[in-house]
Every structure is written in C-alpha cells, then in structure tokens.
Motif scaffolding. Structure first.
Motif, PDB file in Angstrom:
ATOM      1  N   ASP A  48       9.286  65.560  45.389  1.00 34.64           N
ATOM      2  CA  ASP A  48       7.998  64.885  45.508  1.00 34.64           C
ATOM      3  C   ASP A  48       7.121  65.167  44.291  1.00 34.64           C
ATOM      4  O   ASP A  48       6.480  64.259  43.752  1.00 34.64           O
ATOM      5  N   SER A  49       7.101  66.413  43.857  1.00 35.72           N
ATOM      6  CA  SER A  49       6.277  66.792  42.705  1.00 35.72           C
ATOM      7  C   SER A  49       6.753  66.090  41.446  1.00 35.72           C
ATOM      8  O   SER A  49       5.937  65.593  40.664  1.00 35.72           O
ATOM      9  N   VAL A  50       8.056  66.038  41.242  1.00 34.03           N
ATOM     10  CA  VAL A  50       8.604  65.386  40.052  1.00 34.03           C
ATOM     11  C   VAL A  50       8.265  63.899  40.077  1.00 34.03           C
ATOM     12  O   VAL A  50       7.872  63.320  39.056  1.00 34.03           O
ATOM     13  N   GLY A  51       8.383  63.279  41.242  1.00 34.43           N
ATOM     14  CA  GLY A  51       8.048  61.859  41.359  1.00 34.43           C
ATOM     15  C   GLY A  51       6.594  61.595  41.022  1.00 34.43           C
ATOM     16  O   GLY A  51       6.267  60.631  40.322  1.00 34.43           O
ATOM     17  N   GLU A  52       5.713  62.447  41.500  1.00 31.71           N
ATOM     18  CA  GLU A  52       4.285  62.293  41.210  1.00 31.71           C
ATOM     19  C   GLU A  52       4.004  62.489  39.724  1.00 31.71           C
ATOM     20  O   GLU A  52       3.196  61.761  39.140  1.00 31.71           O
ATOM     21  N   VAL A  53       4.668  63.444  39.104  1.00 36.94           N
ATOM     22  CA  VAL A  53       4.467  63.698  37.675  1.00 36.94           C
ATOM     23  C   VAL A  53       4.943  62.493  36.867  1.00 36.94           C
ATOM     24  O   VAL A  53       4.263  62.055  35.928  1.00 36.94           O
ATOM     25  N   VAL A  54       6.092  61.939  37.215  1.00 38.32           N
ATOM     26  CA  VAL A  54       6.619  60.770  36.502  1.00 38.32           C
ATOM     27  C   VAL A  54       5.666  59.593  36.650  1.00 38.32           C
ATOM     28  O   VAL A  54       5.382  58.887  35.671  1.00 38.32           O
ATOM     29  N   ASP A  55       5.148  59.369  37.850  1.00 38.58           N
ATOM     30  CA  ASP A  55       4.192  58.280  38.064  1.00 38.58           C
ATOM     31  C   ASP A  55       2.936  58.466  37.218  1.00 38.58           C
ATOM     32  O   ASP A  55       2.432  57.521  36.612  1.00 38.58           O
ATOM     33  N   GLU A  56       2.437  59.685  37.166  1.00 39.06           N
ATOM     34  CA  GLU A  56       1.234  59.963  36.381  1.00 39.06           C
ATOM     35  C   GLU A  56       1.503  59.765  34.888  1.00 39.06           C
ATOM     36  O   GLU A  56       0.675  59.199  34.171  1.00 39.06           O
ATOM     37  N   VAL A  57       2.652  60.196  34.410  1.00 40.98           N
ATOM     38  CA  VAL A  57       3.001  59.999  33.000  1.00 40.98           C
ATOM     39  C   VAL A  57       3.090  58.507  32.689  1.00 40.98           C
ATOM     40  O   VAL A  57       2.590  58.049  31.652  1.00 40.98           O
ATOM     41  N   ASN A  58       3.692  57.729  33.592  1.00 44.27           N
ATOM     42  CA  ASN A  58       3.777  56.279  33.386  1.00 44.27           C
ATOM     43  C   ASN A  58       2.390  55.648  33.316  1.00 44.27           C
ATOM     44  O   ASN A  58       2.143  54.772  32.477  1.00 44.27           O
ATOM     45  N   ARG A  59       1.483  56.080  34.194  1.00 44.21           N
ATOM     46  CA  ARG A  59       0.117  55.546  34.157  1.00 44.21           C
ATOM     47  C   ARG A  59      -0.564  55.882  32.832  1.00 44.21           C
ATOM     48  O   ARG A  59      -1.245  55.048  32.240  1.00 44.21           O
ATOM     49  N   VAL A  61       0.892  56.498  29.940  1.00 40.57           N
ATOM     50  CA  VAL A  61       1.522  55.728  28.865  1.00 40.57           C
ATOM     51  C   VAL A  61       1.002  54.300  28.872  1.00 40.57           C
ATOM     52  O   VAL A  61       0.685  53.738  27.818  1.00 40.57           O
ATOM     53  N   ASP A  62       0.889  53.699  30.065  1.00 44.05           N
ATOM     54  CA  ASP A  62       0.341  52.339  30.163  1.00 44.05           C
ATOM     55  C   ASP A  62      -1.090  52.287  29.618  1.00 44.05           C
ATOM     56  O   ASP A  62      -1.452  51.369  28.889  1.00 44.05           O
ATOM     57  N   SER A  63      -1.880  53.270  29.980  1.00 44.59           N
ATOM     58  CA  SER A  63      -3.253  53.327  29.507  1.00 44.59           C
ATOM     59  C   SER A  63      -3.300  53.474  27.988  1.00 44.59           C
ATOM     60  O   SER A  63      -4.098  52.821  27.307  1.00 44.59           O
ATOM     61  N   LEU A  64      -2.447  54.310  27.456  1.00 44.48           N
ATOM     62  CA  LEU A  64      -2.393  54.512  26.004  1.00 44.48           C
ATOM     63  C   LEU A  64      -1.957  53.238  25.298  1.00 44.48           C
ATOM     64  O   LEU A  64      -2.518  52.875  24.253  1.00 44.48           O
ATOM     65  N   GLN A  65      -0.992  52.528  25.856  1.00 47.97           N
ATOM     66  CA  GLN A  65      -0.555  51.267  25.260  1.00 47.97           C
ATOM     67  C   GLN A  65      -1.689  50.241  25.274  1.00 47.97           C
ATOM     68  O   GLN A  65      -1.884  49.521  24.297  1.00 47.97           O
TER      69      GLN A  65
END
Length: 100
Positions: A48-59, A61-65
């Motif tokens: 669960d923690s890894v999934g949440e971290v991956v989701d946050e990193v994706n958000r 990255v999208d924001s940075l793009q």
C-alpha cells in the motif's frame, strides 16, 4: 516407605512433563501462526505504501511537465495539436538511376 512415594511420584512427574511439553508445542504453533499473520500484514502495508508513493511521484511529474510546458510558452492547444498530429516522416526523393 520412601520407595512407595517415589513410585507414585514418577508417573505424576512424567504426566506433568508431557503436559508441559504439549503446552510448549501449542505455544510454538501459536507463535508461528502469529508471526505468519504479522508478516502478511507487513507485506500488505508495504504494498500500500509503495503504491501511494508511486501515485504521488506520478502526480509530481505531471505537475512538473505542466509547469515546464507553461514556462516554455506552450499552451494547452499547442499540446493537444502536438498529441493529435501524426508523426509523418518526410518523403525521400526517389533517386533515378541510369539505365544501361
């Protein structure tokens, strides 16, 4: 007279030892079961923690793009056109060979 007590005490002591060993075996099995359940719960929490971290990193990255695109002067319409336009390679000129 002491012999009489010893002969009666030996089976009682043996019974007590067997009961103790059976109790230890049951305690060991309970401990193993508890350890397995704890391991499963820990793995579920990690997943669960890894999934949440991956989701946050994706958000992020999208924001940075998005912010990079804005900084480069592209607006949403240009991005959509870039995404919709098919990538066509320029045609190569046909080389005409000399017939002999």
């Amino acid at each position: 007279m002491h012999k009489h007590w010893k002969t009666r005490l030996a089976p009682a002591a043996l019974g007590l030892v067997l009961i103790t060993l059976a109790g230890c075996d049951a305690a060991e099995q309970s401990a193993q079961k508890l350890a397995e359940e704890a391991k499963k719960e820990a793995q579920a929490l990690i997943n669960d923690s890894v999934g949440e971290v991956v989701d946050e990193v994706n958000r992020q990255v999208d924001s940075l793009q998005d912010s990079t695109s804005r900084a480069l002067g592209k607006d949403d319409k240009e991005q959509e056109q870039d995404a919709e336009a098919p990538q066509v390679e320029p045609e190569k000129p046909i080389e005409q060979g000399v017939e002999t």
